[in-house]
Write an enzyme that holds these catalytic residues in place. Structure first.
Site, PDB file in Angstrom:
ATOM      1  CG  ASN A 210      13.889  -3.868  -6.235  1.00  0.00           C
ATOM      2  OD1 ASN A 210      13.567  -5.052  -6.217  1.00  0.00           O
ATOM      3  ND2 ASN A 210      13.075  -2.906  -5.823  1.00  0.00           N
ATOM      4  CG  ASP A 306       7.859   3.237   4.707  1.00  0.00           C
ATOM      5  OD1 ASP A 306       7.062   2.270   4.804  1.00  0.00           O
ATOM      6  OD2 ASP A 306       9.046   3.168   5.057  1.00  0.00           O
ATOM      7  CE  LYS A 337      15.524  -1.150   7.010  1.00  0.00           C
ATOM      8  NZ  LYS A 337      16.008  -1.789   5.782  1.00  0.00           N
ATOM      9  CE  LYS A 341      10.454   0.969   7.178  1.00  0.00           C
ATOM     10  NZ  LYS A 341      10.095   0.783   5.784  1.00  0.00           N
TER      11      LYS A 341
HETATM   12  N1  CTP Z   1       8.593  -0.640   2.658  1.00  0.00           N
HETATM   13  C1  CTP Z   1       7.400  -0.095   2.248  1.00  0.00           C
HETATM   14  N2  CTP Z   1       7.397   1.030   1.479  1.00  0.00           N
HETATM   15  C2  CTP Z   1       8.552   1.611   1.110  1.00  0.00           C
HETATM   16  C3  CTP Z   1       9.777   1.049   1.517  1.00  0.00           C
HETATM   17  C4  CTP Z   1       9.764  -0.074   2.280  1.00  0.00           C
HETATM   18  O1  CTP Z   1       6.336  -0.619   2.587  1.00  0.00           O
HETATM   19  N3  CTP Z   1       8.509   2.720   0.361  1.00  0.00           N
HETATM   20  C5  CTP Z   1       8.562  -1.837   3.526  1.00  0.00           C
HETATM   21  C6  CTP Z   1       9.133  -3.075   2.897  1.00  0.00           C
HETATM   22  O2  CTP Z   1       8.125  -3.846   2.258  1.00  0.00           O
HETATM   23  C7  CTP Z   1       9.707  -3.819   4.093  1.00  0.00           C
HETATM   24  C8  CTP Z   1      10.162  -2.705   5.009  1.00  0.00           C
HETATM   25  O3  CTP Z   1       9.394  -1.560   4.625  1.00  0.00           O
HETATM   26  O4  CTP Z   1       8.734  -4.547   4.783  1.00  0.00           O
HETATM   27  C9  CTP Z   1      11.618  -2.390   4.980  1.00  0.00           C
HETATM   28  O5  CTP Z   1      12.002  -1.994   3.738  1.00  0.00           O
HETATM   29  P1  CTP Z   1      13.446  -1.419   3.427  1.00  0.00           P
HETATM   30  O6  CTP Z   1      13.453  -0.873   2.043  1.00  0.00           O
HETATM   31  O7  CTP Z   1      14.467  -2.438   3.744  1.00  0.00           O
HETATM   32  O8  CTP Z   1      13.529  -0.297   4.476  1.00  0.00           O
HETATM   33  P2  CTP Z   1      13.711   1.195   4.320  1.00  0.00           P
HETATM   34  O9  CTP Z   1      12.871   1.791   5.385  1.00  0.00           O
HETATM   35  O10 CTP Z   1      13.406   1.634   2.932  1.00  0.00           O
HETATM   36  O11 CTP Z   1      15.243   1.387   4.675  1.00  0.00           O
HETATM   37  P3  CTP Z   1      16.562   1.336   3.751  1.00  0.00           P
HETATM   38  O12 CTP Z   1      16.129   1.289   2.325  1.00  0.00           O
HETATM   39  O13 CTP Z   1      17.249   2.567   4.121  1.00  0.00           O
HETATM   40  O14 CTP Z   1      17.291   0.105   4.186  1.00  0.00           O
END
Ligand code: CTP
Length: 398
Positions: A210, A306, A337, A341
């Site tokens: 990304n 996650d 979020k 979390k």
């Molecule tokens: N994060 C993580 N591991 C993942 C995805 C996300 O540790 N596999 C952490 C990111 O570092 C950040 C937070 O979770 O601190 C939010 O990440 P984000 O990608 O925005 O949230 P998602 O839960 O993946 O939600 P979405 O992609 O649906 O917005």
């Protein structure tokens, strides 16, 4: 406004070939809107002229104790009375010896002895002079006296030799000075930061990633170091130079990042999850480069773990901070979020305002509500975030 805007720096320049770097340093300090008063030793003027430093600092440069431009002949008191810090760069072996013995036989050494403000020195000398037991003794003494020693670095020297004794680069000295002015709100704390994107392999050369540059995560790691924390930075692939002083663990995929976090998290008081972790990885990536043909190619994707949720669900998790990059409905999505979390704090920004940029806008969400930080450079946002974390952490652990 940055914390060091209008800070008054007395910049001392002593005689050594690294004196030419004082010009760049002066320019950088002035560029940060610090007020710079340069004082040189006689020997320094053999390497760089006062006129150069006068032009760059916008103030007259002084060399002699007996300079008639000084009204009451009290330069040694006048110059340090208003200074927030005195930085001697380069500091020669001879100057370190003078400091160690409290000698005051020229304007700069007299100023250093008469000062009330903190003194930082950036040694620069040939490696043998650096290694000499006399120099090491002097260093030990000046450290005991509360003088901050910045560097030196190891590398190629002006004399053609290779070794310890090179002055830190002007940009490194600026960073160190900025760090010096930050309150040590996280002294003794261990902070774990994830940063950058992850890269999920499709084949031997291709992958899914990304647009995260890693800049915010690296800025957070630097701000935590400046606040006195011990910092481990687990980073996906980026083009950035990690902050000096951090333990850096490079990873590629989300699974590797999870493994690294699991190995480090028990030792952390605070976990700041800035990484833009890929939500999916490619099932069965090809070991070799996939050859193109006329058919439609279908990739099978499976969800990545996650990492942050893994940490928050541990029995004794550290203080966890999440990040959210949203493209719309920032407040609603960020708070959802945070609750999903189970985070005490989440920092959110709009992707349009943040990705790849050196500046951003950050909004913090915690149990007390929403806090919008003033927009600015990522390092300033990171410092404000660290201050917020330190307050919440102290309240949680009191
Ligand atoms: N994060 C993580 N591991 C993942 C995805 C996300 O540790 N596999 C952490 C990111 O570092 C950040 C937070 O979770 O601190 C939010 O990440 P984000 O990608 O925005 O949230 P998602 O839960 O993946 O939600 P979405 O992609 O649906 O917005």
């Amino acid at each position: 406004m940055a914390d060091f805007d209008s800070k008054r720096i007395l910049l001392g320049v002593t005689g050594g070939i690294a004196a030419y770097k004082a010009a760049e340093l002066t320019r950088l300090l002035v560029g940060r809107r610090m007020e710079v008063q340069v004082v040189m030793t006689e020997a320094a003027t053999r390497f760089i002229t006062p006129v150069t430093l006068q032009a760059l600092s916008g103030k007259p440069v002084f060399v002699s104790l007996w300079d008639p431009r000084i009204d009451n002949g009290m330069a040694h008191i006048e110059f340090t009375r208003d200074a927030d810090a005195c930085l001697v760069a380069p500091a020669s072996a001879d100057f370190l010896a003078k400091l160690a013995h409290g000698q005051a036989d020229d304007l700069l050494s007299t100023l250093c002895l008469a000062r009330e403000c903190p003194l930082l020195v950036a040694p620069a000398m040939n490696r043998q002079m650096w290694q000499n037991p006399a120099t090491q003794r002097n260093l030990e003494q000046i450290r005991r006296d509360g003088i901050v020693v910045l560097g030196p670095a190891s590398g190629e020297q002006a004399c053609g030799e290779w070794g310890m004794g090179r002055m830190l680069e002007p940009c490194e000295l600026l960073e160190d000075l900025e760090a010096f002015f930050q309150p040590k709100l996280l002294a003794g704390k261990r902070v774990l930061v994830t940063a950058g994107p992850t890269f999920e392999a499709i084949d031997a050369v291709r992958g899914i990633t990304n647009r995260s540059s890693g800049k915010m995560g690296y800025a957070v790691a630097r701000a935590a170091l400046e606040a006195g924390a011990t910092v481990t930075l687990i980073t996906g692939p980026t083009q950035l130079t990690p902050p000096r002083g951090a333990k850096v663990i490079p990873v590629v995929s989300a699974q590797e990042m999870l493994n690294a976090v699991n190995a480090e998290v028990d030792a952390a008081d605070i976990f700041i999850s800035v990484a833009a972790v890929a939500d999916y990885y490619v099932l069965n990536p090809s070991e070799h480069k996939i050859k193109k043909d006329a058919h439609i190619l279908t990739l099978e994707l499976a969800p990545n773990p996650d990492i942050l949720a893994n940490v928050t669900s541990r029995p004794n998790p550290p203080f966890c901070v999440g990040f959210a990059a949203e493209s719309e409905n920032l407040h609603e999505f960020a708070e959802l979020k945070r609750r999903r979390k189970h985070l005490p704090l989440l920092a959110a920004n709009l992707v349009q305002e943040a990705v790849g940029s050196d500046t951003s806008r950050l909004t913090l969400f915690d149990d007390n509500g929403v806090h919008a930080l003033p927009p600015g450079p990522k390092i300033e946002l990171a410092r404000a975030l660290i201050r917020h974390i330190a307050t919440l952490y102290a309240a949680t652990n009191s």
